[in-house]
Design a protein around this motif. Structure first.
Motif, PDB file in Angstrom:
ATOM      1  N   SER A 135       2.101   1.970  -3.402  1.00  0.00           N
ATOM      2  CA  SER A 135       1.051   2.027  -4.438  1.00  0.00           C
ATOM      3  C   SER A 135       1.162   0.841  -5.387  1.00  0.00           C
ATOM      4  O   SER A 135       0.964   0.974  -6.607  1.00  0.00           O
ATOM      5  N   HIS A 145      -9.930  -3.210  -2.721  1.00  0.00           N
ATOM      6  CA  HIS A 145      -9.141  -2.435  -3.690  1.00  0.00           C
ATOM      7  C   HIS A 145      -9.136  -0.958  -3.324  1.00  0.00           C
ATOM      8  O   HIS A 145      -8.091  -0.304  -3.332  1.00  0.00           O
ATOM      9  N   ARG A 146     -10.301  -0.437  -2.992  1.00  0.00           N
ATOM     10  CA  ARG A 146     -10.392   0.982  -2.640  1.00  0.00           C
ATOM     11  C   ARG A 146      -9.627   1.271  -1.345  1.00  0.00           C
ATOM     12  O   ARG A 146      -8.947   2.306  -1.224  1.00  0.00           O
ATOM     13  N   ALA A 199       0.827  -1.206   0.000  1.00  0.00           N
ATOM     14  CA  ALA A 199       0.000   0.000   0.000  1.00  0.00           C
ATOM     15  C   ALA A 199       0.864   1.260   0.000  1.00  0.00           C
ATOM     16  O   ALA A 199       0.570   2.228  -0.708  1.00  0.00           O
ATOM     17  N   ARG A 232      -5.890   1.924  -1.556  1.00  0.00           N
ATOM     18  CA  ARG A 232      -5.481   3.258  -1.997  1.00  0.00           C
ATOM     19  C   ARG A 232      -5.863   4.348  -0.996  1.00  0.00           C
ATOM     20  O   ARG A 232      -5.727   5.536  -1.285  1.00  0.00           O
ATOM     21  N   SER A 233      -6.321   3.956   0.165  1.00  0.00           N
ATOM     22  CA  SER A 233      -6.737   4.933   1.170  1.00  0.00           C
ATOM     23  C   SER A 233      -5.593   5.207   2.154  1.00  0.00           C
ATOM     24  O   SER A 233      -4.679   4.403   2.314  1.00  0.00           O
ATOM     25  N   SER A 259       0.424  -3.397  -6.516  1.00  0.00           N
ATOM     26  CA  SER A 259      -0.775  -4.171  -6.863  1.00  0.00           C
ATOM     27  C   SER A 259      -0.675  -5.624  -6.402  1.00  0.00           C
ATOM     28  O   SER A 259      -1.563  -6.423  -6.686  1.00  0.00           O
TER      29      SER A 259
END
Length: 347
Positions: free
Chosen positions: A80, A292-293, A77, A296-297, A82
């Motif tokens: 960034s 997934h969201r 995370a 990215r938080s 995957s």
């Protein structure tokens, strides 16, 4: 080419295929190679006439599995990356495979069973807890929402007990897990060798019946009156207001909830309410979106930092309050997709 993992062992004896999570120093936390290796082995055993049933257990004395490899997710995370998306996609497919497995799937839920540990056990056909079991979906404490089919399972618990477990992250006893529908049988931990022997000579139902005991009283069952009343509301704000108007236990619960990620609380409540009307595979697809969201938080990184990395237990959530978490923000957790839509069958 076969998937190899040093952290999971497989064995067949007397028609029993045994999966042992073997990462005891990390409380058998799941990493990606473990998930892939288990999936491959279950696929192989599904068509193997020499295997009548499957058992999953964990190495060491502390528990079956404490969840996924949180440190790896934290690093991913922060970068960034995957890698976590690929891990979750395969993990959720494994959860669906377990739930639909055509042969008896016995889960030994001794000790700590959290997050991903629930995913590889509570979807099974024969789920066994002990006096040492501590079962939880504690994701809201790290800025995440319950996944691995957790919102499916908790949404179907009696009354509002699943909502209580999801919004507090509370670890419950084996007896509570049975009452909530997360487990089926209570067996004293000392009887595990006897269970293993019985599973190699008889059916899982016969083997469990030979060693099972009556579970102790469920504390959640005794608390269900105030839990059902307080958590029946349609918003986190209303639930907290109800808890603050309740008795001593309810007020203590409110204070516990107020330390969790405001965003994760609202996302979790919506996910639970939605999951109740959906089949498992659709719920897993929804959880893939929310995961997934969350990746990215800011909250996921901050939550893991505070609980696992620095261990200061003082996360600084963004947004910091429930009033700042708008419906539009929550919507993004249910509409944002990863690089590809999750499906139970694709690999």
């Amino acid at each position: 080419m076969a998937v190899v993992s040093d952290n999971v062992r497989f064995d067949v004896r007397g028609g029993l295929g045994r999966v042992t999570l073997d990462r005891p120093r990390a409380l058998n936390a799941l990493d990606h190679p473990m998930v892939l290796a288990i999936t491959e082995q279950l696929d192989r055993w599904r068509d193997d006439s020499a295997v009548r049933a499957v058992l999953i257990d964990g190495a060491g004395e502390r528990g079956l599995c404490a969840g996924g490899d949180i440190r790896s997710i934290y690093e991913d995370a922060r970068a960034s990356g995957s890698a976590s998306l690929a891990f979750w996609a395969d993990e959720y497919r494994l959860n669906a495979l377990i739930a639909r497995y055509p042969k008896p799937y016995v889960a030994w839920m001794d000790g700590i069973v959290m997050g991903g540990g629930v995913g590889v056990s509570a979807h099974g056909s024969h789920r066994i807890v002990t006096e040492r079991s501590r079962v939880a979906m504690p994701e809201v404490g790290i800025g995440f929402a319950p996944d691995v089919g957790g919102t499916y399972l908790l949404s179907r618990a009696p009354g509002q007990l699943g909502t209580h477990m999801a919004l507090t992250g509370t670890a419950v006893s084996g007896a509570d897990a049975i009452h909530c529908g997360l487990a089926d049988h209570f067996v004293p931990s000392s009887r595990f060798p006897d269970l293993l022997d019985a599973l190699t000579t008889g059916t899982p139902s016969e083997a469990i019946a030979a060693v099972a005991d009556t579970p102790p009283p469920s504390r959640l069952a005794s608390d269900q009156g105030w839990i059902d009343h307080c958590y029946a509301a349609d918003s986190v704000e209303e639930i907290l207001a109800n808890l603050h108007d309740g008795g001593e236990a309810a007020v203590a619960t409110a204070k516990e909830m107020e330390g969790k990620s405001p965003t994760a609380l609202k996302v979790t409540l919506r996910a639970l309410r939605t999951a109740l009307a959906l089949p498992l595979e659709t719920v897993l697809a929804q959880e893939y979106r929310t995961s997934h969201r969350a990746l990215r938080s800011a909250d996921l990184v901050e939550g893991i930092r505070a609980q696992i990395i620095d261990k200061d237990r003082s996360p600084r959530w963004t947004p910091a309050s429930l009033t700042e978490v708008t419906d539009d923000l929550v919507d993004t957790y249910f509409t944002t997709l990863g690089t590809a839509e999750w499906t139970a069958g694709s690999r």
